[in-house]
Design a protein around this motif. Sequence first.
Motif, PDB file in Angstrom:
ATOM      1  N   HIS B 182     -45.143  23.903  -8.154  1.00 27.61           N
ATOM      2  CA  HIS B 182     -44.880  24.432  -6.957  1.00 27.61           C
ATOM      3  C   HIS B 182     -45.839  24.198  -5.693  1.00 27.61           C
ATOM      4  CE1 HIS B 182     -43.193  27.480  -9.733  1.00 27.61           C
ATOM      5  NE2 HIS B 182     -44.336  27.333 -10.642  1.00 27.61           N
ATOM      6  N   THR B 183     -44.949  24.325  -4.533  1.00 28.51           N
ATOM      7  CA  THR B 183     -45.905  24.196  -3.180  1.00 28.51           C
ATOM      8  C   THR B 183     -46.643  25.783  -3.110  1.00 28.51           C
ATOM      9  OG1 THR B 183     -44.350  22.768  -2.423  1.00 28.51           O
ATOM     10  CG2 THR B 183     -45.823  23.623  -1.110  1.00 28.51           C
ATOM     11  N   ILE B 184     -47.992  25.816  -2.914  1.00 28.49           N
ATOM     12  CA  ILE B 184     -48.388  27.037  -3.119  1.00 28.49           C
ATOM     13  C   ILE B 184     -49.331  27.368  -1.433  1.00 28.49           C
ATOM     14  CG2 ILE B 184     -50.156  28.581  -3.650  1.00 28.49           C
ATOM     15  CD1 ILE B 184     -49.891  27.033  -6.549  1.00 28.49           C
ATOM     16  N   VAL B 185     -49.039  28.371  -0.823  1.00 28.37           N
ATOM     17  CA  VAL B 185     -49.671  28.896   0.438  1.00 28.37           C
ATOM     18  C   VAL B 185     -50.583  30.234  -0.103  1.00 28.37           C
ATOM     19  CG1 VAL B 185     -49.666  29.557   2.682  1.00 28.37           C
ATOM     20  CG2 VAL B 185     -48.032  28.059   1.930  1.00 28.37           C
ATOM     21  N   LEU B 186     -51.917  30.227   0.076  1.00 27.69           N
ATOM     22  CA  LEU B 186     -52.522  31.214  -0.503  1.00 27.69           C
ATOM     23  C   LEU B 186     -53.600  31.658   0.628  1.00 27.69           C
ATOM     24  CD1 LEU B 186     -55.806  30.814  -1.593  1.00 27.69           C
ATOM     25  CD2 LEU B 186     -54.555  29.710  -3.253  1.00 27.69           C
ATOM     26  N   SER B 187     -53.608  32.861   0.905  1.00 29.71           N
ATOM     27  CA  SER B 187     -54.521  33.298   2.055  1.00 29.71           C
ATOM     28  C   SER B 187     -55.580  33.901   1.644  1.00 29.71           C
ATOM     29  CB  SER B 187     -53.768  34.580   3.029  1.00 29.71           C
ATOM     30  OG  SER B 187     -53.676  35.891   2.254  1.00 29.71           O
ATOM     31  N   THR B 188     -56.703  33.818   2.541  1.00 24.98           N
ATOM     32  CA  THR B 188     -58.090  34.349   1.874  1.00 24.98           C
ATOM     33  C   THR B 188     -59.060  34.329   3.111  1.00 24.98           C
ATOM     34  OG1 THR B 188     -59.844  33.977   0.168  1.00 24.98           O
ATOM     35  CG2 THR B 188     -58.896  31.932   1.246  1.00 24.98           C
ATOM     36  N   HIS B 189     -59.934  35.115   2.914  1.00 27.52           N
ATOM     37  CA  HIS B 189     -61.119  35.109   3.984  1.00 27.52           C
ATOM     38  C   HIS B 189     -62.422  34.593   3.255  1.00 27.52           C
ATOM     39  CE1 HIS B 189     -61.184  39.649   3.026  1.00 27.52           C
ATOM     40  NE2 HIS B 189     -61.718  39.139   2.122  1.00 27.52           N
ATOM     41  N   ILE B 190     -62.345  34.280   1.954  1.00 28.21           N
ATOM     42  CA  ILE B 190     -63.511  33.597   1.150  1.00 28.21           C
ATOM     43  C   ILE B 190     -63.513  32.042   1.430  1.00 28.21           C
ATOM     44  CG2 ILE B 190     -64.691  33.785  -0.907  1.00 28.21           C
ATOM     45  CD1 ILE B 190     -62.953  36.426  -1.413  1.00 28.21           C
ATOM     46  N   LEU B 191     -64.521  31.443   1.873  1.00 27.52           N
ATOM     47  CA  LEU B 191     -64.494  30.022   2.039  1.00 27.52           C
ATOM     48  C   LEU B 191     -64.674  29.272   0.736  1.00 27.52           C
ATOM     49  CD1 LEU B 191     -64.383  27.813   4.254  1.00 27.52           C
ATOM     50  CD2 LEU B 191     -66.836  27.989   4.395  1.00 27.52           C
ATOM     51  N   PRO B 192     -65.322  29.592  -0.092  1.00 35.83           N
ATOM     52  CA  PRO B 192     -65.561  28.801  -1.386  1.00 35.83           C
ATOM     53  C   PRO B 192     -64.406  28.708  -2.212  1.00 35.83           C
ATOM     54  CG  PRO B 192     -67.486  30.369  -1.181  1.00 35.83           C
ATOM     55  CD  PRO B 192     -66.516  30.789  -0.136  1.00 35.83           C
ATOM     56  N   GLU B 193     -63.570  29.851  -2.074  1.00 41.18           N
ATOM     57  CA  GLU B 193     -62.288  29.870  -2.722  1.00 41.18           C
ATOM     58  C   GLU B 193     -61.320  28.740  -2.140  1.00 41.18           C
ATOM     59  OE1 GLU B 193     -60.787  33.617  -4.059  1.00 41.18           O
ATOM     60  OE2 GLU B 193     -58.983  33.185  -2.629  1.00 41.18           O
ATOM     61  N   VAL B 194     -61.207  28.501  -0.957  1.00 39.71           N
ATOM     62  CA  VAL B 194     -60.687  27.420  -0.307  1.00 39.71           C
ATOM     63  C   VAL B 194     -60.959  26.159  -0.938  1.00 39.71           C
ATOM     64  CG1 VAL B 194     -59.755  26.314   1.777  1.00 39.71           C
ATOM     65  CG2 VAL B 194     -60.108  28.793   1.669  1.00 39.71           C
ATOM     66  N   GLU B 195     -62.283  25.742  -1.081  1.00 38.84           N
ATOM     67  CA  GLU B 195     -63.072  24.671  -1.288  1.00 38.84           C
ATOM     68  C   GLU B 195     -62.652  24.451  -2.730  1.00 38.84           C
ATOM     69  OE1 GLU B 195     -66.927  24.594   1.347  1.00 38.84           O
ATOM     70  OE2 GLU B 195     -67.089  25.663  -0.317  1.00 38.84           O
ATOM     71  N   GLN B 196     -62.617  25.462  -3.659  1.00 37.97           N
ATOM     72  CA  GLN B 196     -62.152  25.292  -5.020  1.00 37.97           C
ATOM     73  C   GLN B 196     -60.893  24.982  -5.413  1.00 37.97           C
ATOM     74  OE1 GLN B 196     -64.091  28.334  -7.324  1.00 37.97           O
ATOM     75  NE2 GLN B 196     -66.188  27.857  -6.331  1.00 37.97           N
ATOM     76  N   THR B 197     -59.852  25.777  -4.645  1.00 38.80           N
ATOM     77  CA  THR B 197     -58.454  25.600  -5.091  1.00 38.80           C
ATOM     78  C   THR B 197     -57.830  24.730  -4.108  1.00 38.80           C
ATOM     79  OG1 THR B 197     -58.372  27.846  -4.243  1.00 38.80           O
ATOM     80  CG2 THR B 197     -58.389  27.630  -6.302  1.00 38.80           C
ATOM     81  N   CYS B 198     -57.950  24.387  -3.009  1.00 40.19           N
ATOM     82  CA  CYS B 198     -57.152  23.998  -2.151  1.00 40.19           C
ATOM     83  C   CYS B 198     -57.201  22.522  -1.640  1.00 40.19           C
ATOM     84  CB  CYS B 198     -57.028  24.755  -0.881  1.00 40.19           C
ATOM     85  SG  CYS B 198     -56.741  26.726  -1.018  1.00 40.19           S
ATOM     86  N   GLN B 199     -56.228  21.835  -1.226  1.00 38.07           N
ATOM     87  CA  GLN B 199     -56.312  20.598  -0.996  1.00 38.07           C
ATOM     88  C   GLN B 199     -56.337  20.559   0.796  1.00 38.07           C
ATOM     89  OE1 GLN B 199     -52.696  19.910  -2.720  1.00 38.07           O
ATOM     90  NE2 GLN B 199     -53.981  19.584  -4.715  1.00 38.07           N
ATOM     91  N   GLN B 200     -55.547  21.520   1.261  1.00 39.20           N
ATOM     92  CA  GLN B 200     -55.417  21.562   2.991  1.00 39.20           C
ATOM     93  C   GLN B 200     -55.775  22.899   3.284  1.00 39.20           C
ATOM     94  OE1 GLN B 200     -51.675  20.789   4.300  1.00 39.20           O
ATOM     95  NE2 GLN B 200     -52.329  20.845   6.377  1.00 39.20           N
ATOM     96  N   VAL B 201     -56.270  23.049   4.388  1.00 39.53           N
ATOM     97  CA  VAL B 201     -56.693  24.496   5.149  1.00 39.53           C
ATOM     98  C   VAL B 201     -56.046  24.677   6.521  1.00 39.53           C
ATOM     99  CG1 VAL B 201     -58.656  25.842   5.423  1.00 39.53           C
ATOM    100  CG2 VAL B 201     -59.007  24.114   4.041  1.00 39.53           C
ATOM    101  N   ILE B 202     -55.651  26.125   6.551  1.00 36.96           N
ATOM    102  CA  ILE B 202     -55.059  26.220   7.875  1.00 36.96           C
ATOM    103  C   ILE B 202     -55.949  27.315   8.284  1.00 36.96           C
ATOM    104  CG2 ILE B 202     -53.241  27.218   9.109  1.00 36.96           C
ATOM    105  CD1 ILE B 202     -51.310  25.572   7.039  1.00 36.96           C
ATOM    106  N   ILE B 203     -56.639  27.348   9.384  1.00 36.64           N
ATOM    107  CA  ILE B 203     -57.591  28.329   9.918  1.00 36.64           C
ATOM    108  C   ILE B 203     -56.985  29.025  11.052  1.00 36.64           C
ATOM    109  CG2 ILE B 203     -59.763  28.839  10.751  1.00 36.64           C
ATOM    110  CD1 ILE B 203     -60.992  26.606   9.024  1.00 36.64           C
ATOM    111  N   ILE B 204     -56.666  30.369  11.083  1.00 36.11           N
ATOM    112  CA  ILE B 204     -56.371  30.937  12.235  1.00 36.11           C
ATOM    113  C   ILE B 204     -57.325  31.971  12.455  1.00 36.11           C
ATOM    114  CG2 ILE B 204     -53.783  30.475  11.735  1.00 36.11           C
ATOM    115  CD1 ILE B 204     -53.562  33.594  10.908  1.00 36.11           C
ATOM    116  N   ASN B 205     -57.459  32.519  13.618  1.00 39.50           N
ATOM    117  CA  ASN B 205     -58.157  33.547  14.083  1.00 39.50           C
ATOM    118  C   ASN B 205     -57.658  34.085  15.445  1.00 39.50           C
ATOM    119  OD1 ASN B 205     -60.541  35.253  14.547  1.00 39.50           O
ATOM    120  ND2 ASN B 205     -61.780  33.532  15.543  1.00 39.50           N
TER     121      ASN B 205
END
Lengths: 255, 328
Positions: B182-205
């Motif tokens: 699957h192609t996965i988009v997951l949202s989080t506000h925890i940075l290490p989570e992105v580092e551990q699971t994701c290949q690409q990051v989209i940051i919005i504020n």
Amino acid sequence: MRNVWIICRKELGSYFVSPIAYLLLTMFAVIFGFFFWNALGYFVLMGMESQMRGQMFPMNLNEEVIRPLLSNVSVVGLFFIPMITMRLFAEEKRTGTIELLATSPIRDLEIILGKWCAAMILYACLLLFTALNFAFLFRYGNPDWKPLAIGYLGLLLQAGGLLAIGTFISTLTKNQIIAGAATFGVCLLLWVLEWVSGYETATWARVLSYMSVITHFESFAKGVLDVKDAIFYLTVIFVGLFFTSRSMESLRWRS
Amino acid sequence: MIKVKDLTKRYARTIAVDQISFEVEKGQIVGFLGPNGAGKTTTMRMLTCFLPPTSGSATVAGFDVLEQPLEVKKRIGYLPETPPLYPEMETADYLTFVGRIKGLSGSELNKRVDFVCERCAVADVKKRILGKLSKGYRQRVGLAQAIIHNPDVLILDEPTAGLDPKQINETRDLIKSLAGDHTIVLSTHILPEVEQTCQQVIIINRGKLVATDSVQNLQSRAGGAESVLVEVAGRNGNLDWSVVQKRLEQLRGVSRVHYKTSHANRNIFEVESQKGFVRGDLARAVVEAGWDLNELRPAAMSLEEIFLQLTGSEASVGPREVVAKGAD
């Protein structure tokens, strides 16, 4: 059609897994049983009196027992309908499951029809209990079944309209109590609107009393299938469900 | 797989999402990062056809979310922030119901229910009432319902929020294992989570896109400066912290030493350094001066700082120990 049935089955499941369905069925059975007992007691008394007076013209079960009882059911139904519809959408909105339904490949209309059908089926189950009582009349007496069938048709049509209104009101809030109370208010209002016809004959009074759901039930209770009244109920069902679908759509634009 | 162009969601007074554009390739795990209220959930709801965008367009697997919502919905599995469970249903019945409304039927449906139960480790609670499951199980049942129809795209809104550390790890592993299909988009506000699971990051504020990048690039962009927390104690319990501060400041590469006294007799310093690794020098300096080195650890970069750096605002805010600000 398949999706409507899936939703309907799920709703019936939650009615009958939780105590709601059994509570409603029990309460309705007790209340209607009491009505039936009273109507029958009165009928028997009248029968004995007329015998003592030597009147020999036959008494009519349909006129003396079934007709008033059907009218009673239609009024008691007003009190039960809010309890059936109040959770339909309000609960989905509160628990967030509406998001599951709205992001699944089914149409809003299929969701609405499924839920409304489930409410109709539960109401039909309530009516089954009245049929159980009427069965005694057929066992010991000789009433005509056709007016009774038309009476039931009227009850279903009337409930269909009110259930559609209740479904609509349930989409407006997250709170079941609010949905239930508002539906009850509307049901009650649609019942008492008929009262103005008692003292006023102006056009506005005729319009108000025309809008009352009770006015249109009289012919059904008599066992007469009046197309005008049937169309009135069908219109209420259509308008109620139409508003529900509008409301669901606006939910998406607003939320 | 997902193409978003100038997507905007405007409410009566506020703009929740403001003209964001990004693309997600097939088979990737993309982290959607931002503080609470940044517009993550709103964006995801627009992708899943739950909310219509005010303007702009989004396509999933080639279908537009406004034009062909039914086709999009068929290809998307969605786990909202709170798993959409019916509390009175049993797990297996619930998954069967979800499978049905997603268009499955017959033996295929039964097979998928068994499969997702195994996959998400909920097979042992198949006959339990959902309302009585623990938070971890509820989250996994939520994941199971999202993948029941084997969708091309999985959209997960804070899938690890509110779980305990062990469950968080299990959920992350599960998500990673799903990435192949699957192609996965997951949202989080925890940075290490992105580092551990994701290949690409989209940051919005605040509804605006701040950066889209690969995880490595983001780290190197945010990196450069390193900061270390050092806890120093005197041999006999007395320690003049200003002396320690001066000593540490003299070290090569150290740009700033900040004394943050914390509770009872613990002297903790934050040492910021320019590029390069100063931890070895720090340790030696402390020990050679005759003090005890009680603790030495890198202070994690907080999400907030990365924001500040990426948005070009002042980067002089001290590092925080807590990474997940406002993680609830």
